[in-house]
Design a protein around this motif. Structure first.
Motif, PDB file in Angstrom:
ATOM      1  N   UNK A 121       0.722  -1.231  -0.031  1.00 37.54           N
ATOM      2  CA  UNK A 121      -0.053   0.023   0.221  1.00 37.54           C
ATOM      3  C   UNK A 121       0.894   1.153  -0.030  1.00 37.54           C
ATOM      4  N   UNK A 122       1.983   1.254   0.664  1.00 38.20           N
ATOM      5  CA  UNK A 122       2.951   2.377   1.044  1.00 38.20           C
ATOM      6  C   UNK A 122       3.683   2.562  -0.484  1.00 38.20           C
ATOM      7  N   UNK A 123       3.963   1.595  -1.095  1.00 38.11           N
ATOM      8  CA  UNK A 123       4.729   1.431  -2.298  1.00 38.11           C
ATOM      9  C   UNK A 123       3.932   1.895  -3.227  1.00 38.11           C
ATOM     10  N   UNK A 124       2.466   1.494  -3.504  1.00 38.29           N
ATOM     11  CA  UNK A 124       1.724   1.865  -4.683  1.00 38.29           C
ATOM     12  C   UNK A 124       0.977   3.020  -4.567  1.00 38.29           C
ATOM     13  N   UNK A 125       0.650   3.355  -3.378  1.00 39.38           N
ATOM     14  CA  UNK A 125      -0.314   4.399  -3.267  1.00 39.38           C
ATOM     15  C   UNK A 125      -1.719   4.033  -3.118  1.00 39.38           C
ATOM     16  N   UNK A 126      -2.651   4.747  -2.852  1.00 34.99           N
ATOM     17  CA  UNK A 126      -4.064   4.475  -2.739  1.00 34.99           C
ATOM     18  C   UNK A 126      -4.800   3.792  -4.006  1.00 34.99           C
ATOM     19  N   UNK A 127      -4.545   4.754  -5.078  1.00 34.96           N
ATOM     20  CA  UNK A 127      -5.458   4.357  -6.354  1.00 34.96           C
ATOM     21  C   UNK A 127      -4.788   3.086  -6.766  1.00 34.96           C
ATOM     22  N   UNK A 128      -3.477   3.120  -7.179  1.00 35.19           N
ATOM     23  CA  UNK A 128      -3.006   1.848  -7.675  1.00 35.19           C
ATOM     24  C   UNK A 128      -3.323   0.687  -6.619  1.00 35.19           C
ATOM     25  N   UNK A 129      -3.179   0.796  -5.436  1.00 40.28           N
ATOM     26  CA  UNK A 129      -3.355  -0.377  -4.406  1.00 40.28           C
ATOM     27  C   UNK A 129      -4.888  -0.865  -4.625  1.00 40.28           C
ATOM     28  N   UNK A 130      -5.790   0.040  -4.655  1.00 38.63           N
ATOM     29  CA  UNK A 130      -7.037  -0.436  -4.482  1.00 38.63           C
ATOM     30  C   UNK A 130      -7.583  -1.069  -6.130  1.00 38.63           C
ATOM     31  N   UNK A 131      -6.965  -0.476  -7.023  1.00 41.10           N
ATOM     32  CA  UNK A 131      -7.489  -1.262  -8.275  1.00 41.10           C
ATOM     33  C   UNK A 131      -6.877  -2.308  -8.374  1.00 41.10           C
ATOM     34  N   UNK A 132      -5.612  -2.723  -8.171  1.00 43.89           N
ATOM     35  CA  UNK A 132      -4.945  -3.782  -7.850  1.00 43.89           C
ATOM     36  C   UNK A 132      -5.649  -4.818  -7.234  1.00 43.89           C
ATOM     37  N   UNK A 133      -5.968  -4.425  -5.940  1.00 42.95           N
ATOM     38  CA  UNK A 133      -6.631  -5.428  -4.788  1.00 42.95           C
ATOM     39  C   UNK A 133      -8.028  -5.839  -5.435  1.00 42.95           C
ATOM     40  N   UNK A 134      -8.854  -4.795  -5.967  1.00 36.31           N
ATOM     41  CA  UNK A 134      -9.879  -5.290  -6.721  1.00 36.31           C
ATOM     42  C   UNK A 134      -9.778  -6.501  -7.841  1.00 36.31           C
ATOM     43  N   UNK A 135      -9.092  -6.095  -8.549  1.00 34.61           N
ATOM     44  CA  UNK A 135      -8.785  -6.704  -9.651  1.00 34.61           C
ATOM     45  C   UNK A 135      -8.353  -8.295  -9.233  1.00 34.61           C
ATOM     46  N   UNK A 136      -7.427  -8.475  -8.183  1.00 29.53           N
ATOM     47  CA  UNK A 136      -6.944  -9.350  -7.644  1.00 29.53           C
ATOM     48  C   UNK A 136      -8.093 -10.494  -7.184  1.00 29.53           C
ATOM     49  N   UNK A 137      -8.794  -9.645  -6.416  1.00 34.74           N
ATOM     50  CA  UNK A 137      -9.956 -10.303  -5.337  1.00 34.74           C
ATOM     51  C   UNK A 137     -10.860 -10.756  -6.575  1.00 34.74           C
ATOM     52  N   UNK A 138     -11.214 -10.008  -7.790  1.00 35.23           N
ATOM     53  CA  UNK A 138     -12.066 -10.607  -8.804  1.00 35.23           C
ATOM     54  C   UNK A 138     -11.610 -11.870  -9.303  1.00 35.23           C
ATOM     55  N   UNK A 139     -10.087 -12.000  -9.616  1.00 32.61           N
ATOM     56  CA  UNK A 139      -9.866 -13.211 -10.064  1.00 32.61           C
ATOM     57  C   UNK A 139      -9.754 -14.278  -8.975  1.00 32.61           C
ATOM     58  N   UNK A 140      -9.464 -14.034  -7.646  1.00 33.98           N
ATOM     59  CA  UNK A 140      -9.467 -14.908  -6.588  1.00 33.98           C
ATOM     60  C   UNK A 140     -11.167 -15.448  -6.255  1.00 33.98           C
ATOM     61  N   UNK A 141     -12.203 -14.490  -6.959  1.00 28.41           N
ATOM     62  CA  UNK A 141     -13.510 -14.940  -6.567  1.00 28.41           C
ATOM     63  C   UNK A 141     -13.673 -16.280  -7.148  1.00 28.41           C
ATOM     64  N   UNK A 142     -13.225 -16.625  -8.471  1.00 25.25           N
ATOM     65  CA  UNK A 142     -13.527 -18.077  -8.953  1.00 25.25           C
ATOM     66  C   UNK A 142     -12.717 -19.104  -7.916  1.00 25.25           C
ATOM     67  N   UNK A 143     -11.671 -19.161  -7.588  1.00 22.41           N
ATOM     68  CA  UNK A 143     -11.155 -20.468  -6.702  1.00 22.41           C
ATOM     69  C   UNK A 143     -12.098 -20.269  -5.499  1.00 22.41           C
ATOM     70  N   UNK A 144     -12.389 -19.058  -4.851  1.00 20.00           N
ATOM     71  CA  UNK A 144     -13.157 -18.875  -3.715  1.00 20.00           C
ATOM     72  C   UNK A 144     -14.585 -19.859  -3.737  1.00 20.00           C
ATOM     73  N   UNK A 145     -15.129 -19.359  -5.180  1.00 24.13           N
ATOM     74  CA  UNK A 145     -16.671 -19.704  -5.099  1.00 24.13           C
ATOM     75  C   UNK A 145     -16.199 -21.271  -5.576  1.00 24.13           C
ATOM     76  N   UNK A 146     -15.361 -21.760  -6.082  1.00 24.34           N
ATOM     77  CA  UNK A 146     -15.067 -22.938  -6.180  1.00 24.34           C
ATOM     78  C   UNK A 146     -15.050 -24.050  -4.964  1.00 24.34           C
ATOM     79  N   UNK A 147     -14.346 -23.556  -3.986  1.00 17.68           N
ATOM     80  CA  UNK A 147     -13.850 -24.057  -2.860  1.00 17.68           C
ATOM     81  C   UNK A 147     -15.352 -24.063  -2.021  1.00 17.68           C
ATOM     82  N   UNK A 148     -15.910 -22.858  -1.944  1.00 21.43           N
ATOM     83  CA  UNK A 148     -17.243 -23.029  -1.194  1.00 21.43           C
ATOM     84  C   UNK A 148     -18.327 -23.962  -1.905  1.00 21.43           C
ATOM     85  N   UNK A 149     -18.262 -24.017  -3.025  1.00 17.66           N
ATOM     86  CA  UNK A 149     -19.232 -25.195  -3.525  1.00 17.66           C
ATOM     87  C   UNK A 149     -18.716 -26.620  -3.259  1.00 17.66           C
TER      88      UNK A 149
END
Ligand code: HEM
Lengths: 358, 271
Positions: A312-340
């Motif tokens: 967060x400190x390295x990337x700054x807020x904008x970059x960090x939150x965009x990255x986190x959003x994209x990363x979590x979107x990607x992870x939503x698939x394995x998360x949903x798979x495991x939940x299933x």
């Protein structure tokens, strides 16, 4: 023989297959010093060749592998494995050079050469080899042509073209608006965002792993484990009714698979509290909505404050939150798979009234 | 052995005709320099030829290495050219109507002796999807999307999407069971586009009083297929996109892509 086939059929179960691929991936990245050994690289290719070669003796295997449109995917498996191994190998070799204080290989070969003849010859050779390969392929394998189009006779299974089968496989876990529209758009946006959210100046123009650990691990996970292995799964291991079939299993249309998936709201109101379903959807789905909101908006903030503070400190807020959003979107698939797989969870949020299911 | 005394250069017939040929006005009008065996002429051959001019004159040694680029970008381009060529030949035989589409393909199969144009086109298309992926993979692994090449990476991503769309639109044209059902499955997704698909979340909110603005006959899927199912309209739409729209778009982007590879300092390498 049958025991061996049963063995492979077992490993091809979507759950086992996915966990195994992920495990292999973690191993390849973590113990990359072992993974990049020539013996491992060639060994894997030989193992694959043997697997496909011997597998062809089996009739069911032949049926699915031999479909003309599936042949390129067999090639893709070999190529992808090879190039993953190869680029990791180049990276590890360069990392060793860097550790010893030597310049990377690309730096050693920095001096300039003439385009004519040095480059045009390489291009010419590639071009000739590629043409020969394509012509031989075209002579050996005839392009498929099935019965004329008939809107009344739906084939079972109906499959999208192979490069979209990863998306079709996602339909098992997500509704079409997510699997077919939102997530693919996010893949494109995510790819385009890469140069702007990755601010690490190192590793520009040469192979390296150590200097770009997180970037390479995330990209490889998305490209090799999620995108490519789901294509392989969707192509070879999904049969009638999108049921799962092992590579040596007969495609039985009547194969039954127990569908006992349960929505989160049922878990909470019926099984947890035992009070019956609230009549208004907003109350009914409130727990799920809160979970999703937390996943999308809360989790990044938690990340920024705790485990990923450094980023967060390295990337700054904008970059960090965009990255986190994209990363979590990607992870939503394995998360949903495991939940299933673990809880038979169908939807976290199920507002059928608005076609809004997650 | 003893005869090796005759060392004086002797012009053979071949050499003489070569010399004559390269002195003619026609030859000289085409090639404005001598054979590229001296440094000067190696520069000239690249500078005076529009196709070779896609390249710089010199480039870093590592950039020539297959080890570095895997030649995947080059192969993608070559496959695109092959597909354009075979595709044009196929267009001579194929009519995109419900009446003829399937039978024209059968005709190609049955009546063209030794015909492999359809095969080359189909397998070439599959191969191009794979080479473009691997090219992207290579570019990522060498970190070549980092400044100053961010924009070219983006051009690349759009071309990747266009490559998939080209492949997808072409898949429908044989008009067999494989084709229409693959496209049906693929395009059904558009029905679920948020707000713009009639089974998408939020679409029911778009209404004027009692009148639904988004329904099966005007939603995103309808725009894609030119109808509510994969039929005549879809075939024509996909044909035009496949043969004209998308190839033009990707060709323009390729020009931008190659130009930018050079303007960004050639193939990437360590600073
Ligand atoms: C239609 C598909 C494409 C064609 C024909 C194409 C062609 C090429 C060629 C010929 C090069 C020169 C170096 C090489 O061969 O590796 C190149 C470089 C490059 N391509 Fe592509 N490309 C395509 C798609 C893509 C995609 C999908 C991406 C990324 C998402 C991309 C990003 C780049 C970048 C960043 C470079 C500069 C690499 C460097 O300097 O090392 N291209 N492309």
């Amino acid at each position: 023989m049958n025991a061996i086939k049963e063995f492979f059929n077992f490993f091809a179960d979507p759950r086992v297959f996915f966990l195994l691929t992920t495990g292999a991936f973690v191993f390849a990245v973590w113990r990359r010093d072992l993974f990049v050994k020539p013996s491992v690289g060639y060994g894997l290719q030989i193992f694959l060749a043997l697997f496909f070669g011997l597998g062809l003796l089996d009739e069911n295997f032949r049926l699915i592998i031999g479909k003309p449109d599936n042949v390129p995917i067999v090639g893709l498996i070999f190529l992808l494995l090879f190039f993953t191994w190869y680029s990791m190998r180049q990276a590890v070799l360069n990392d060793q050079r860097i550790a010893k204080g030597e310049p990377v290989e690309e730096k050693v070969e920095e001096d300039r050469v003439w385009v004519w003849p040095d480059l045009v010859y390489v291009e010419l050779i590639c071009l000739v080899l590629c043409s020969v390969a394509l012509i031989v392929w075209s002579i050996v394998l005839k392009a498929p042509l099935e019965q004329p189009a008939n809107a009344a006779a739906t084939p079972n299974p109906s499959k999208a073209p192979w490069y979209f089968l990863g998306l079709q496989e996602m339909l098992v876990y997500f509704d079409p608006w997510l699997a077919g529209v939102v997530l693919p758009s996010l893949i494109i946006v995510g790819l385009m965002a890469i140069p702007y959210i990755d601010t690490n100046p190192k590793g520009n123009g040469y192979y390296t792993f150590k200097e770009r650990k997180a970037e390479i691990t995330i990209f490889l996970f998305g490209f090799v484990v999620l995108w490519s292995s789901l294509i392989v799964l969707g192509t070879f291991l999904r049969g009638p009714n999108w049921n799962f079939f092992g590579p040596f299993e007969y495609w039985d249309i009547h194969k039954l698979e127990a569908l006992t998936n349960v929505n989160l709201s049922e878990y909470i109101w019926l099984r947890g509290l035992g009070v019956g379903m609230p009549s208004h959807w907003l109350i009914r789905e409130l727990p799920g909505i809160l979970i999703v909101l937390f996943y999308v908006f809360g989790l990044p903030v938690v990340f920024a404050r705790t485990v990923f503070k450094r980023y967060y400190e390295k990337l700054g807020p904008t970059r960090f939150y965009v990255t986190a959003f994209l990363f979590l979107s990607m992870l939503s698939l394995p998360v949903k798979m495991l939940a299933r797989w673990l809880f038979n969870l169908k939807y976290v949020v199920a507002i059928g009234e608005l076609f809004f299911n997650i | 052995m003893a005869d090796t005394k005759t060392v004086a250069p002797k012009e053979g017939a071949l050499e003489r005709s070569w010399n004559w040929l390269t002195e003619t006005q026609i030859w000289k009008s085409v090639f404005r320099h001598n054979a590229p065996i001296t440094d000067r002429n190696r520069v000239l051959v690249v500078l005076s030829n529009v196709f070779l001019h896609l390249h710089p004159v010199r480039l870093r040694k590592s950039g020539v290495r297959l080890r570095y680029t895997w030649c995947m970008g080059g192969l993608s381009f070559f496959l695109f050219l092959t597909l354009t060529f075979t595709g044009v030949l196929l267009m001579f035989y194929y009519r995109p109507t419900l009446e003829y589409a399937y039978t024209d393909i059968v005709g190609l199969r049955e009546h063209v002796p030794l015909g492999i144009m359809r095969e080359m086109h189909r397998w070439g298309a599959h191969a191009m999807v794979i080479t473009v992926w691997l090219h992207m993979f290579r570019v990522f692994m060498t970190g070549s999307y980092k400044p100053p090449r961010e924009f070219n990476w983006n051009v690349g991503v759009i071309m990747l999407v266009l490559t998939l769309l080209l492949s997808f639109t072409g898949y429908l044209l044989p008009w067999d069971q494989l084709a229409i059902w693959a496209i049906t499955v693929g395009s059904n997704m558009a029905r679920a586009t948020p707000f713009l698909g009639y089974e998408g979340p939020g679409a029911s909110l778009l209404a004027l009083g009692d009148v639904q603005l988004i329904h099966a006959a005007d939603d995103a899927r309808f725009a894609l297929l030119g109808g509510t199912f994969v039929g005549e309209g879809a075939l024509l739409r996909f044909y035009v996109l496949h043969c004209v729209g998308l190839p033009l778009a990707i060709a323009v982007l390729m020009a931008v892509h190659f130009w930018r590879v050079r303007k960004d300092g050639g193939i990437s390498g360590p600073l």
